[in-house]
Design an enzyme around this catalytic site. Sequence first.
Site, short mmCIF file in Angstrom:
data_model
loop_
_atom_site.label_atom_id
_atom_site.label_comp_id
_atom_site.label_asym_id
_atom_site.label_seq_id
_atom_site.Cartn_x
_atom_site.Cartn_y
_atom_site.Cartn_z
N CYS A 116 0.81 -1.22 0.00
CA CYS A 116 0.00 0.00 0.00
C CYS A 116 0.85 1.28 0.00
O CYS A 116 0.34 2.36 -0.30
CB CYS A 116 -0.94 0.02 1.19
SG CYS A 116 -1.92 -1.47 1.34
N HIS A 244 -3.16 7.28 2.52
CA HIS A 244 -3.60 5.94 2.13
C HIS A 244 -4.96 5.64 2.78
O HIS A 244 -5.14 5.83 3.98
CB HIS A 244 -2.55 4.91 2.56
CG HIS A 244 -3.00 3.51 2.40
ND1 HIS A 244 -3.62 3.06 1.25
CD2 HIS A 244 -2.95 2.44 3.23
CE1 HIS A 244 -3.92 1.79 1.39
NE2 HIS A 244 -3.53 1.38 2.58
N ASN A 274 -10.11 -0.27 0.44
CA ASN A 274 -8.65 -0.15 0.42
C ASN A 274 -8.12 -0.77 -0.88
O ASN A 274 -8.19 -1.98 -1.05
CB ASN A 274 -8.08 -0.87 1.65
CG ASN A 274 -6.57 -0.81 1.71
OD1 ASN A 274 -5.90 -0.45 0.75
ND2 ASN A 274 -6.03 -1.18 2.85
O1 UT7 Z 1 -3.41 -1.11 3.89
C1 UT7 Z 1 -3.17 -1.55 5.19
C2 UT7 Z 1 -4.15 -2.56 5.50
N1 UT7 Z 1 -4.88 -2.71 6.68
C3 UT7 Z 1 -5.24 -1.81 7.62
O2 UT7 Z 1 -4.88 -0.70 7.68
C4 UT7 Z 1 -6.16 -2.36 8.65
C5 UT7 Z 1 -5.93 -1.76 10.03
N2 UT7 Z 1 -6.92 -2.29 10.99
C6 UT7 Z 1 -8.21 -1.91 10.92
O3 UT7 Z 1 -8.61 -1.11 10.09
C7 UT7 Z 1 -9.16 -2.48 11.98
O4 UT7 Z 1 -8.41 -3.16 12.95
C8 UT7 Z 1 -10.22 -3.44 11.35
C9 UT7 Z 1 -11.22 -2.65 10.53
C10 UT7 Z 1 -9.55 -4.49 10.50
C11 UT7 Z 1 -11.00 -4.13 12.48
O5 UT7 Z 1 -11.59 -3.16 13.34
P1 UT7 Z 1 -11.43 -3.31 14.92
O6 UT7 Z 1 -12.19 -2.21 15.51
O7 UT7 Z 1 -9.93 -3.35 15.19
O8 UT7 Z 1 -12.13 -4.68 15.21
P2 UT7 Z 1 -11.55 -5.98 15.89
O9 UT7 Z 1 -10.57 -6.67 15.00
O10 UT7 Z 1 -11.11 -5.64 17.26
O11 UT7 Z 1 -12.85 -6.88 15.98
C12 UT7 Z 1 -13.97 -6.49 16.78
C13 UT7 Z 1 -15.05 -7.54 16.60
C14 UT7 Z 1 -14.56 -8.98 16.73
O12 UT7 Z 1 -15.56 -9.72 17.41
P3 UT7 Z 1 -15.42 -10.03 18.98
O13 UT7 Z 1 -14.14 -10.78 19.15
O14 UT7 Z 1 -15.43 -8.69 19.66
O15 UT7 Z 1 -16.63 -10.85 19.25
C15 UT7 Z 1 -14.49 -9.48 15.32
O16 UT7 Z 1 -14.65 -10.86 15.20
O17 UT7 Z 1 -15.62 -7.44 15.31
C16 UT7 Z 1 -15.64 -8.74 14.69
N3 UT7 Z 1 -15.50 -8.57 13.25
C17 UT7 Z 1 -16.55 -8.35 12.42
N4 UT7 Z 1 -17.87 -8.27 12.65
C18 UT7 Z 1 -18.68 -8.03 11.60
C19 UT7 Z 1 -14.37 -8.56 12.52
N5 UT7 Z 1 -14.66 -8.35 11.23
C20 UT7 Z 1 -16.00 -8.22 11.14
C21 UT7 Z 1 -16.90 -7.99 10.08
N6 UT7 Z 1 -18.20 -7.90 10.36
N7 UT7 Z 1 -16.47 -7.83 8.82
#
Ligand code: UT7
Length: 318
Positions: A116, A244, A274
Amino acid sequence: MMGVKILGTGSAVPSRVMTNDDMAKIVETSDEWISTRTGIRSRRYCDAEVGESHRTLVRDAAARALEAAGIEPAQVGVCLVATFTADTCTPSAACLLQADLGMPEDTLCFDLNAACAGFVYGLHVAECLLPGAARPYALVVGADTLSRVMDFTDRTTCVLFGDGAGAAVLERAEGYPELHAVWGSRGDDTSLYAPGVGCDDPSYLHMDGRAVFRFATEVMPRCTTEVLERAGISADEVDRFVYHQANKRIVDYSVKKLGLDPAKCEGNIDHTGNTSAGSVPILLDELVHAGKLGSGSRVLMAGFGAGLTWAGALAEFA
Ligand code: UT7
């Protein structure tokens, strides 16, 4: 002193729109979760049935950038495609582009993999290569077709990414400024990786979202501050910050931490998702078309991603 300016930009996105509701038909997710956690409402995927591919996105974005710049393919000396999802390992996407647009055989053509951060890396690499190139114009493309490396059973990654390409034409000339680029890599960090397109095993993108979020909120403000320091200017002297587009919350965090004017830091993640290396140049081109960037504008760009990699640069429009 010799430096570079942006002469023109272009972009190309595929026709197939995937809304959050469409994603909810594939994995257990919702429009509410995706939009509040990321700012994404839809993304686009290439559709082979209508002839779309990584190659066509690169070609269209590059052709539009050249047209906007008023530069012929025969004038290009450096042609870089930042990507990690090209159709073939070799020929590289840059070599295919050389053939598609009819650039001269002595054009320096190669692909650059900094995920990225690739487009911003590419601007800096082009700036470094232009002094030794046959002609003073560089075509820098950022393009990825992430839909090819998505595990569509993994809701934690597949809802985040889209396909797209953007491009810019740089000119090197006397009296133009430097990019004041900063860059970095951290190869021992495995929080975001893809084993390789074309492997026998599914070559999916793997990500520890929270770890990448922490990394991103560390490097985005740092890149910004370091570029401003190198250029010897303040944030007020920058017209636009093009970051980005990985997660709106990452950009919002950086904007707040740096005390930037949010109106100068608009994003487009709501309709792109993204797009990895495509993200910065697509946004750049959208801002040009919206009349928010143009002749004389100064733009600070920053990207981060798998590798891990990060890069920042300041560029002026001719
Ligand atoms: O180009 C570089 C690439 N990547 C990035 O920059 C990504 C950087 N990270 C992020 O943007 C965020 O960490 C995410 C958007 C990927 C995730 O958001 P978060 O607020 O960090 O969520 P989390 O990983 O802490 O997950 C929270 C909950 C989890 O459930 P539990 O364990 O609380 O029950 C996940 O299983 O959300 C759940 N979850 C979802 N629920 C519905 C994870 N993905 C999804 C989904 N839909 N798509």
